[in-house]
Write an enzyme that holds these catalytic residues in place. Structure first.
Site, PDB file in Angstrom:
ATOM      1  N   TRP A 164       4.985 -75.626 -62.677  1.00  0.00           N
ATOM      2  CA  TRP A 164       4.161 -76.456 -61.800  1.00  0.00           C
ATOM      3  C   TRP A 164       5.016 -77.636 -61.280  1.00  0.00           C
ATOM      4  O   TRP A 164       5.789 -78.211 -62.036  1.00  0.00           O
ATOM      5  CB  TRP A 164       2.942 -76.962 -62.581  1.00  0.00           C
ATOM      6  CG  TRP A 164       2.087 -77.901 -61.799  1.00  0.00           C
ATOM      7  CD1 TRP A 164       1.362 -77.607 -60.673  1.00  0.00           C
ATOM      8  CD2 TRP A 164       1.870 -79.284 -62.070  1.00  0.00           C
ATOM      9  NE1 TRP A 164       0.710 -78.729 -60.223  1.00  0.00           N
ATOM     10  CE2 TRP A 164       1.004 -79.779 -61.069  1.00  0.00           C
ATOM     11  CE3 TRP A 164       2.337 -80.155 -63.053  1.00  0.00           C
ATOM     12  CZ2 TRP A 164       0.584 -81.097 -61.021  1.00  0.00           C
ATOM     13  CZ3 TRP A 164       1.915 -81.480 -63.003  1.00  0.00           C
ATOM     14  CH2 TRP A 164       1.048 -81.932 -62.002  1.00  0.00           C
ATOM     15  N   ASP A 331     -10.617 -81.998 -49.630  1.00  0.00           N
ATOM     16  CA  ASP A 331     -10.146 -81.264 -50.812  1.00  0.00           C
ATOM     17  C   ASP A 331     -11.181 -81.389 -51.932  1.00  0.00           C
ATOM     18  O   ASP A 331     -12.347 -81.745 -51.691  1.00  0.00           O
ATOM     19  CB  ASP A 331      -8.753 -81.814 -51.207  1.00  0.00           C
ATOM     20  CG  ASP A 331      -7.895 -80.804 -51.951  1.00  0.00           C
ATOM     21  OD1 ASP A 331      -8.197 -80.545 -53.125  1.00  0.00           O
ATOM     22  OD2 ASP A 331      -6.933 -80.277 -51.359  1.00  0.00           O
ATOM     23  N   ASP A 332     -10.775 -81.095 -53.133  1.00  0.00           N
ATOM     24  CA  ASP A 332     -11.628 -81.091 -54.326  1.00  0.00           C
ATOM     25  C   ASP A 332     -12.468 -82.369 -54.425  1.00  0.00           C
ATOM     26  O   ASP A 332     -12.014 -83.451 -54.038  1.00  0.00           O
ATOM     27  CB  ASP A 332     -10.676 -80.991 -55.542  1.00  0.00           C
ATOM     28  CG  ASP A 332     -11.383 -80.606 -56.809  1.00  0.00           C
ATOM     29  OD1 ASP A 332     -12.605 -80.467 -56.787  1.00  0.00           O
ATOM     30  OD2 ASP A 332     -10.678 -80.417 -57.818  1.00  0.00           O
ATOM     31  N   ASP A 443      -8.055 -72.333 -53.914  1.00  0.00           N
ATOM     32  CA  ASP A 443      -7.215 -72.778 -55.030  1.00  0.00           C
ATOM     33  C   ASP A 443      -7.453 -71.918 -56.274  1.00  0.00           C
ATOM     34  O   ASP A 443      -8.442 -71.166 -56.350  1.00  0.00           O
ATOM     35  CB  ASP A 443      -7.573 -74.248 -55.320  1.00  0.00           C
ATOM     36  CG  ASP A 443      -6.432 -75.039 -55.920  1.00  0.00           C
ATOM     37  OD1 ASP A 443      -5.476 -74.429 -56.425  1.00  0.00           O
ATOM     38  OD2 ASP A 443      -6.507 -76.291 -55.911  1.00  0.00           O
ATOM     39  N   ASN A 445      -6.495 -72.832 -60.355  1.00  0.00           N
ATOM     40  CA  ASN A 445      -5.711 -73.792 -61.129  1.00  0.00           C
ATOM     41  C   ASN A 445      -5.473 -73.459 -62.588  1.00  0.00           C
ATOM     42  O   ASN A 445      -5.093 -74.341 -63.355  1.00  0.00           O
ATOM     43  CB  ASN A 445      -6.365 -75.173 -61.044  1.00  0.00           C
ATOM     44  CG  ASN A 445      -6.026 -75.842 -59.729  1.00  0.00           C
ATOM     45  OD1 ASN A 445      -4.865 -76.122 -59.453  1.00  0.00           O
ATOM     46  ND2 ASN A 445      -7.026 -76.057 -58.893  1.00  0.00           N
ATOM     47  N   CYS A 485      -3.520 -71.224 -52.574  1.00  0.00           N
ATOM     48  CA  CYS A 485      -2.969 -72.295 -53.397  1.00  0.00           C
ATOM     49  C   CYS A 485      -3.300 -71.948 -54.836  1.00  0.00           C
ATOM     50  O   CYS A 485      -4.362 -71.397 -55.111  1.00  0.00           O
ATOM     51  CB  CYS A 485      -3.652 -73.602 -52.987  1.00  0.00           C
ATOM     52  SG  CYS A 485      -3.348 -74.987 -54.077  1.00  0.00           S
ATOM     53  N   ASP A 507       2.579 -78.700 -55.501  1.00  0.00           N
ATOM     54  CA  ASP A 507       1.886 -79.986 -55.604  1.00  0.00           C
ATOM     55  C   ASP A 507       2.880 -81.134 -55.578  1.00  0.00           C
ATOM     56  O   ASP A 507       2.487 -82.290 -55.676  1.00  0.00           O
ATOM     57  CB  ASP A 507       1.089 -80.048 -56.914  1.00  0.00           C
ATOM     58  CG  ASP A 507      -0.280 -79.417 -56.754  1.00  0.00           C
ATOM     59  OD1 ASP A 507      -0.668 -79.132 -55.612  1.00  0.00           O
ATOM     60  OD2 ASP A 507      -0.956 -79.209 -57.771  1.00  0.00           O
TER      61      ASP A 507
HETATM   62  C1  DGJ Z   1      -4.398 -78.157 -57.086  1.00  0.00           C
HETATM   63  C2  DGJ Z   1      -3.876 -78.132 -55.700  1.00  0.00           C
HETATM   64  O1  DGJ Z   1      -2.571 -77.658 -55.676  1.00  0.00           O
HETATM   65  C3  DGJ Z   1      -3.986 -79.524 -55.106  1.00  0.00           C
HETATM   66  O2  DGJ Z   1      -3.417 -79.557 -53.845  1.00  0.00           O
HETATM   67  C4  DGJ Z   1      -5.435 -79.904 -55.068  1.00  0.00           C
HETATM   68  O3  DGJ Z   1      -6.139 -79.083 -54.185  1.00  0.00           O
HETATM   69  C5  DGJ Z   1      -6.022 -79.845 -56.453  1.00  0.00           C
HETATM   70  N1  DGJ Z   1      -5.783 -78.579 -57.076  1.00  0.00           N
HETATM   71  C6  DGJ Z   1      -7.496 -80.104 -56.418  1.00  0.00           C
HETATM   72  O4  DGJ Z   1      -8.070 -79.952 -57.637  1.00  0.00           O
END
Ligand code: DGJ
Length: 705
Positions: A164, A331-332, A443, A445, A485, A507
């Site tokens: 990351w 965004d989020d 996204d 994550n 993403c 990021d």
């Molecule tokens: C991870 C993404 O890579 C960021 O750009 C952003 O959108 C965050 N998540 C939001 O939680």
């Protein structure tokens, strides 16, 4: 020998000679050479040494133990412990303009294998296998791999590693005895094991050497291998890692490998990238958006994180439009219960506390300012602290009875559960149908741990269901752009790109780190699919500070955006954003259609990147000074790809604000420009300027004759 036929597949520069008999074997894959196929056959058949099997053993497209190939097999599986060493014999073959489709069978094991092998005009090969069970009883598939041969002179590798905020790092290693293997078991393409590598002749570099590049188009678990056999022959193999029991074929059922893409170039890594970039542009990218300029983004994430106030967001939008931004993305943080990263995922309903008047006024405001509107989603994920989890704990992708670790406090939803799949589609569809949304940032994550459906391993199918969900959304909303993403660059591959338009590369918006990340990504992807944003001067992920010039010029060479809160920025910074936005708009047609060259620098403290127009009428070159110059003078800037007979006007378009203050004087061409032939630019070049570490300069070449 006589019952074998030779066929030839040709690209513009590439030739592949395949021998077809009981099985298919690639005898040559490399530079195109004219000549007689029969002569090639005589030239390429191997001797048989003492001390091993008495016959020559071929490296087929699916190595088979039963034929005496002691390499990693192409097919491994069994039917209740039987039928475990299949040997396939060709039953049918069809030669098309672009390639060949071969059908083989093992009647004893009850298996059929379809092999597709194509070579296109951009010199990119793609291949895949489909295995079908044609006999009574379940066939348990343990492995199904794509295999391509490499010549013995391929004795060096360039592979990838990362994490990351540190994606697309490359490393070189020798390939002599033994081999290389990478395994990705993270359930998404991953930051750590980007599914690509390059093999080449000793010391291959950007401009020279024979190279064979490979990209495995799959967004889940995979294994890549380059093996040197004990006899010196070598091959590349790519496969999905199937978890125990996850691919069990009933009679009549099939499983297909993802496509393995590969390309040979005899002019080093740049030549290879040209093939892949053209292929991506012509064949991989969804065709519907090809002619639309890629709008400049403003993404709210690093500007406001979870702190959403619609009035404030509208003021951010106003300022964005004033700077020339073309697409504004929330965004989020916009949906129910999402006040931090511990809760809310799964509850895809607007947060009415934050947005008491709904989302419509914000969307309208953005549209009235002449910008497109975009919204962030993370559909595959769920927090335990969400209404969705409270209602449907059974939707988790997990094995009952175990407590799997969280990632960013969240879990994965089982997309193989139809109810869950339909719920997610309905939610996405609701937003895309209700509001004028031109783009979604999709996204993902966290990594996938213990993926199970009804107790059985289900990583492979989870990836397919993800593709199906994106496809379904695209089918209903074909005009919506999608960005892939996954905590930055965790899901970047060709298969995703068939259904999305852009990747969030990392990021990490630190311009210095981005130089390396973007370079690593550039080997397989053209710049227009690489999201690249100007972040705040004080980078959030590294805490380094960079000038607006260095940040602006670094973001320029991708699909550009801004990621900060413009309301809080000083006037001088805002003028900087505006300047690089204008510059990007001016250069965008060239940057997003031209040929990328990673230019070799005399000093490794420099990284030089050029984009040359396809008709060679112009070029733009970025000189990035990554570290202190090694010596006080840094040699020459030599730019390849220009018309050798053309005359070019060389000018500096952008430079650091302190450029003239740091030395007695800089090279005269950087002040007044000069005129040079394309040959001179390539072979002799221009003296390098002196720059401070972590700064950059932009140079243009315009053909005047
Ligand atoms: C991870 C993404 O890579 C960021 O750009 C952003 O959108 C965050 N998540 C939001 O939680």
């Amino acid at each position: 020998m006589t019952d074998k036929t030779l066929i030839e597949l040709s690209g513009q520069q590439t030739q592949m000679i395949v021998e077809l008999g009981e099985y298919a074997e690639i005898l040559h894959w490399g530079q195109k050479v004219s000549g007689d196929l029969e002569g090639f056959r005589m030239a390429l058949h191997r001797p048989v040494p003492y001390g091993r099997l008495d016959n020559d053993v071929s490296m087929t497209l699916h190595p088979e133990l039963g034929r005496g190939v002691f390499s990693s097999p192409g097919v491994e599986g069994h039917r209740d412990g039987q039928d475990w060493a299949p040997v396939f014999v060709i039953t049918h073959q069809e030669l098309h303009e672009e390639g060949v489709v071969i059908e083989s069978e093992d009647v004893i094991a009850g298996l059929r294998l379809k092999t597709e092998l194509k070579l296109d005009k951009n010199d990119v090969i793609k291949t895949r296998h489909t295995l079908t069970n044609i006999k009574d009883g379940v066939y348990q598939v343990n492995r199904l791999a794509n295999t391509l041969p490499l010549p013995a002179r391929a004795n060096e590798l360039m592979t990838y590693y990362g994490r990351w905020v540190y994606e697309f790092q490359t490393v070189r290693q020798p390939l002599y005895q033994g081999g290389y293997q990478q395994e990705n078991r993270r359930g998404r393409t991953s930051h750590e094991h980007y599914p690509a590598l390059v093999a080449g002749t000793a010391h291959f570099d950007e401009m020279s050497g024979d190279v064979w590049g490979f990209h495995f188009a799959w967004s889940g678990n995979h294994r890549l291998r380059v093996d040197v056999k004990a006899d010196g022959r070598r091959y590349m193999q790519a496969e999905v890692i199937y978890l125990p029991g996850e691919v069990a074929l009933k009679e009549g059922e099939s499983v297909a490998t993802p496509w393995l893409y590969a390309s040979h170039s005899n002019s080093g890594l740049n030549g290879m990238s040209h093939h892949f970039h053209s292929h991506v542009r012509d064949t991989i990218l969804p065709s519907d958006f090809k002619d639309k300029p890629r709008p400049i983004h403003l993404n709210t994430w690093e500007g406001i994180y979870f702190d959403h106030d619609p009035e404030y967001i509208m003021s951010m939008a106003t300022q964005s439009a004033e700077m020339g931004v073309e697409r504004f993305i929330i965004d989020d943080g916009w949906f129910k219960g999402r006040n931090g990263d511990k809760a809310g995922l799964g509850d895809w309903f607007l947060c009415e506390t934050k947005y008491p008047n709904g989302l419509q006024p914000v969307v309208e405001h953005v549209n009235k300012l002449g910008m497109e509107f975009g919204l962030w989603f993370e559909p595959e994920m769920i927090n335990k602290d969400s209404d969705l989890f409270r209602a449907h704990p059974e939707w988790l992708l997990a094995v009952d009875g175990y407590n799997q670790p969280t990632g960013r406090n969240q879990y994965v939803i089982n997309l193989q559960n139809d109810e869950a799949f339909n719920f997610l589609f309905e939610r996405l569809d609701h937003f895309l149908s209700t509001y004028n949304i031109a783009y979604i940032k999709w996204d993902m994550n966290r990594e996938v741990v213990q993926p199970a459906h009804q107790g059985q391993a289900a990583a492979h199918n989870q990836t397919h269901r993800y593709y199906q969900l994106v496809d379904k959304v695209r089918e209903k909303h074909p005009k919506v752009d999608i960005e892939s993403c996954a905590a930055g660059g965790g899901r970047i591959d060709f298969e995703v790109l068939k259904r999305t338009h852009r990747f969030w590369a990392s990021d990490n918006n630190d311009a210095l780190e981005r130089q390396t990340i973007q370079r690593g990504m550039s080997y397989f992807f053209p710049p227009e699919v690489m999201g690249s944003h100007i972040g705040a001067s004080h980078c959030h992920s590294t805490r380094r500070r960079h000038s607006i010039e260095f940040r602006g010029l670094t973001a320029l060479f991708g699909h550009m955006g801004i990621e900060l809160d413009p309301v809080k920025e000083a006037q001088a910074e805002k003028q900087g954003f505006e300047r690089y936005i204008q510059l990007h708009k001016k250069l965008r047609p060239l940057l997003h259609s031209g040929r990328t060259w990673r230019v070799t620098a005399d000093d490794c403290a420099h990284q030089i990147h050029a984009v040359v127009a396809n008709d060679q009428s112009e070029a733009v070159v970025l000189i990035a000074q990554l570290a202190m110059p090694t010596n006080s003078l840094s040699g020459h800037l030599r730019v390849p790809g220009l018309d050798p007979n053309g005359l070019y006007r060389v000018s500096v378009l952008d430079k650091p604000s302190n450029y003239d203050d740091i030395v007695n004087y800089q090279p005269p061409w950087t002040e007044s420009g000069c005129e040079l032939s394309g040959t001179w630019c390539k072979d002799v070049g221009l003296t390098m300027p002196i720059l401070d570490a972590e700064s950059a300069m932009l140079v243009t070449f315009e053909r005047i004759r």
